[in-house]
Scaffold this active site. Sequence first.
Site, mmCIF file in Angstrom:
data_model
loop_
_atom_site.group_PDB
_atom_site.id
_atom_site.type_symbol
_atom_site.label_atom_id
_atom_site.label_comp_id
_atom_site.label_asym_id
_atom_site.label_seq_id
_atom_site.Cartn_x
_atom_site.Cartn_y
_atom_site.Cartn_z
ATOM 1 N N ASP A 59 0.994 -1.245 -0.105
ATOM 2 C CA ASP A 59 0.053 0.061 0.059
ATOM 3 C C ASP A 59 0.806 1.216 -0.153
ATOM 4 O O ASP A 59 2.141 1.125 -0.447
ATOM 5 C CB ASP A 59 -0.932 -0.002 1.174
ATOM 6 C CG ASP A 59 -2.356 0.541 0.907
ATOM 7 O OD1 ASP A 59 -2.232 1.903 0.798
ATOM 8 O OD2 ASP A 59 -3.331 -0.188 0.964
ATOM 9 N N HIS A 76 -4.169 6.040 3.623
ATOM 10 C CA HIS A 76 -4.740 4.732 2.769
ATOM 11 C C HIS A 76 -4.306 3.323 3.589
ATOM 12 O O HIS A 76 -5.058 2.625 3.802
ATOM 13 C CB HIS A 76 -4.595 4.767 1.327
ATOM 14 C CG HIS A 76 -5.290 3.892 0.652
ATOM 15 N ND1 HIS A 76 -5.084 2.529 0.406
ATOM 16 C CD2 HIS A 76 -6.545 3.999 -0.292
ATOM 17 C CE1 HIS A 76 -5.890 2.109 -0.448
ATOM 18 N NE2 HIS A 76 -6.669 2.788 -0.637
ATOM 19 N N SER A 101 -11.002 -0.622 -1.875
ATOM 20 C CA SER A 101 -10.086 -0.858 -1.081
ATOM 21 C C SER A 101 -10.230 -1.277 0.471
ATOM 22 O O SER A 101 -9.370 -1.617 1.211
ATOM 23 C CB SER A 101 -9.060 0.615 -1.065
ATOM 24 O OG SER A 101 -8.398 0.749 -2.246
#
Length: 520
Positions: free
Chosen positions: A64, A281, A450
């Site tokens: 990521d 994220h 995601s």
Amino acid sequence: MKKIIVLAGLLFSVSVHAQDLKTKFNWHNLDYKEDGVRGISTEKAYKELLKDRKSSTVIVGIIDSGIDIHHEDLKSKIWVNKKEIPGNGIDDDGNGFIDDINGWDFLGNSKGEDVHAEQLESVRVYNALKKKFGENPSKKQIKKNKADYELMNKIYEEIEADRKEAEQYLPLYRNMYSALSEATKVLQKAAGTETLTTSLVQDLKAENLDRKGREAKELWLRMQQFGGISELKRGVEYFEEKVNYNLNYSYDARSIIGDNPNSLEYGKYGNNEVVGPDALHGTHVAGIVGADRNNNLGVLGVANDVEIMVIRAVPNGDERDKDVANAIRYAVDNGARVINMSFGKGYSPNKKWVDEAIEYADSKGVLLVAAAGNDNSDVDVQPQYPNKFSAKGKEFKNWISVGAINFEEGEKLVASFSNFGKKGVDVFAPGVAIYSTTPGSEYQELEGTSMAAPVVSGLAALLFSYFPDLTHHQVKDIILKTVVKVPGAANPAGKTLEDLSTTGGVVNAYEAIKSAIGIQ
């Protein structure tokens, strides 16, 4: 690419306090019959099926943007390479990576500098084709390379359309951000505090405010439903990055790393700084997989006995096939049983490298879980990369592709942004309004496939943890065969889950664990 969802001109990811959540706290782990929301029944499984069972620790590799390894709800769950002596500048374990204590950053250099933003893959492909054809290609050259020439023109149209949209939204967001910043100052003065809450602003009486104050109150409250000033700031940054970096033909982020993009160079580049310049994220994804369930803080990860290996390979822009392939190999070589991949892009010029890494993972018993993408498109028609099929059309046996569902039912069940595909998407999992960890020991509600992928990665880790004798193929088979079917339309077009995925269902931890108990 870690794609931010834009809906009705506003960024649709919201920073909230637990009491302001759109639906029930921890909804993705709840049970439909008991709690009224279509979570995956994780809490029910722990309470009824796993309470007297022993677990073993499972390593989950998260490829990521980086992860806040010091987050209060994650720090006890971060993988530590015990064979490496921190800070001695020596590759103690001989794995090719110096001082890789918590993972590796494939977007950095030996000086500790990191790539933040990158071009889209479409821009990189276009540049390569443009270089091949030059400014004035001959008719003979065009005829001989017709497919490439058509692809170059197609990509150029896509890039320019994307640029036009970004250039349209950027001043809008800048103006809204400026207006809301001024409104915030007015309300802070009126309230006598720098900390504004929805209830505090609502309680400001109109008769005590001048016209400017009343307008500020109306604007501030209206914008809170879209995340307020922090989300507008993110919107400005998002579109600035698209214009300045993602869609910039001349931008060269790779010069920071100093590697050869045309060579894999496994173990020859990167650094051990795994947080990166923007870990939002990755930190959110990590919390969904394995936030500490026993510390009475924050949120509850799906899996209770995991170590999270941090592998940074996803910039604000499109990841490179080289980094993805190397990231998969790194996770496999260092003990991961599950790899979460919450990213994707529309082109994959070096797909062969990624395919080989996926096959390598399969040979070592590692399961890969990937987000289906957020374009509301059919991946059987418009593929997202990486995906479950090799360049030669072979289906990988160690791959699960995940679409996102909403906490609402009926035609709103499948998230409006989620990709789908009768062949290309395997299952659906909760991916809307998922409350999880964010940098600085904060928490935030985000959405996307995601967020759905780590729900499934957490479930896979849970199965490996309590049933360590299961193979990765068995774990995949259990997850796919125990999905919960939901009859009726699942989107506004009248499509059902059967139409939109290979299994036609939503993953369920309770049913999966029951199946695993039967196999044991």
